[in-house]
Write an enzyme that holds these catalytic residues in place. Structure first.
Site, mmCIF file in Angstrom:
data_model
loop_
_atom_site.group_PDB
_atom_site.id
_atom_site.type_symbol
_atom_site.label_atom_id
_atom_site.label_comp_id
_atom_site.label_asym_id
_atom_site.label_seq_id
_atom_site.Cartn_x
_atom_site.Cartn_y
_atom_site.Cartn_z
ATOM 1 N N SER A 142 20.793 28.435 -100.462
ATOM 2 C CA SER A 142 19.697 28.886 -99.616
ATOM 3 C C SER A 142 19.367 30.346 -99.937
ATOM 4 O O SER A 142 19.110 30.690 -101.082
ATOM 5 C CB SER A 142 20.064 28.675 -98.142
ATOM 6 N N GLU A 201 15.045 23.621 -104.678
ATOM 7 C CA GLU A 201 15.201 22.860 -103.436
ATOM 8 C C GLU A 201 14.669 23.706 -102.295
ATOM 9 O O GLU A 201 14.421 24.904 -102.468
ATOM 10 C CB GLU A 201 16.666 22.492 -103.200
ATOM 11 N N HIS A 245 19.828 21.362 -99.066
ATOM 12 C CA HIS A 245 20.199 21.507 -97.658
ATOM 13 C C HIS A 245 20.609 20.181 -97.004
ATOM 14 O O HIS A 245 21.135 20.182 -95.894
ATOM 15 C CB HIS A 245 19.028 22.103 -96.866
#
Length: 306
Positions: free
Chosen positions: A117, A211, A276
């Site tokens: 992230s 992502e 995630h």
């Protein structure tokens, strides 16, 4: 951000049972209950997780002051008893640390650094500028939701020395073919916010992994378009896409990605179980791999460990 000339990853030994893992929070504060649940998962895998009291700091939307988060990171790399450094959570704040990282200190003490992230900013900086093993994988606070596949793959990836192979789930081959290069990238939103700074990673010849979470299709379109217009993807060796979690209608997300990337002159494949969502398979960055666009497979050609 240009990698240091001739930089190669200084590999560390694989982790083993009993190794101590230093938990850090380079970005946002986290839910302590989720963190301790994640610690239990790592303990069950045979590792000992340790931390400093500053780990639980809070300064607004950050897990403490920049200097405290930075000092925590440096301290665990200095400590010879720490075998790996693992992030508690992402959120926001990692990019604030980039100008202050001690490259000589970090580069002289290679050990696996794990996160994802917002941690994408650190992952790419560490492997490109310091030659440190960087792993895109689940955060400690998210391990409480980890499924069996995630935990099993995590254990084998961090304790073994064989090259990894990852198969896309229901792969969508947007552009066929094959490409080979070091794996780079991570969170699309974080990468797009690094554009125009000295800290955007060099993606030339790389297999670029992307992502995201919580981004509507039009925002995914905007970020991909920004990346495309920047020219940074032009010389990539391939693009592999992970999960786009809670991003709205799945068909709309897939259609957006396909439309934006279908003209790329390198293999492009979506559907890899990393990001995630769950399963969330760990990806070593900076290690060479081949993206097999025809079979939807990412096969590392080298080990992440010595």
């Amino acid at each position: 951000m240009q990698p240091i000339q001739g930089r190669r990853i200084r590999k560390a030994p694989p982790l083993k049972k009993g190794d101590r893992i230093g938990a850090v929070a380079p970005a946002s504060p986290f839910d302590t209950d989720l963190f301790f649940s994640g610690v239990q998962v790592l303990n069950a895998m045979g590792f000992e997780v340790v931390w400093q009291e500053d780990l639980f700091g809070r300064e607004g939307y950050l897990a403490g002051a920049d200097e405290d988060r930075l000092a925590m990171l440096h301290a665990f790399f200095i400590d010879p008893e720490i075998a790996a450094v693992w992030c508690a959570r992402g959120g926001y704040g990692s990019m604030r640390l980039l100008p202050h990282l001690d490259l000589q200190l970090l580069g002289s003490r290679p050990k696996p650094f794990i996160g994802s992230s917002d941690i994408t900013a650190l992952l790419n900086f560490l492997w490109q500028q310091c030659g440190i093993p960087a792993f895109h994988g689940p955060m400690i606070a998210s391990l409480c939701d980890a499924d069996e596949k995630t935990v099993h793959f995590l254990g084998s990836a961090l304790t073994g020395s064989s090259p990894l192979s990852i198969q896309a789930e229901n792969p969508d081959t947007i552009v066929p073919g094959a490409g080979t290069g070091p794996v780079a990238g991570g969170n699309l939103s974080t990468l797009s916010h690094l554009l125009g700074t000295p800290y955007f990673p060099d993606l030339s010849g790389a297999i670029v992994f992307l992502e995201d979470i919580g981004e509507k299709p039009y925002r995914i379109d905007r970020m991909l378009t920004q990346l495309l217009y920047s020219g940074h993807l032009d010389r990539a060796a391939g693009i592999c896409l992970g999960t786009f979690t809670n991003c709205g209608d799945v068909a709309a997300v897939n259609s957006t990605i396909r439309e934006r990337l279908r003209s790329m002159p390198m293999p492009v494949v979506s559907g890899f179980p990393a990001g995630h969502g769950m399963p969330c398979l760990i990806l070593p960055l900076g290690i060479e791999a081949t993206l097999d666009g025809d079979n939807g497979r990412l096969c590392y050609t080298d080990s992440a460990f010595k």
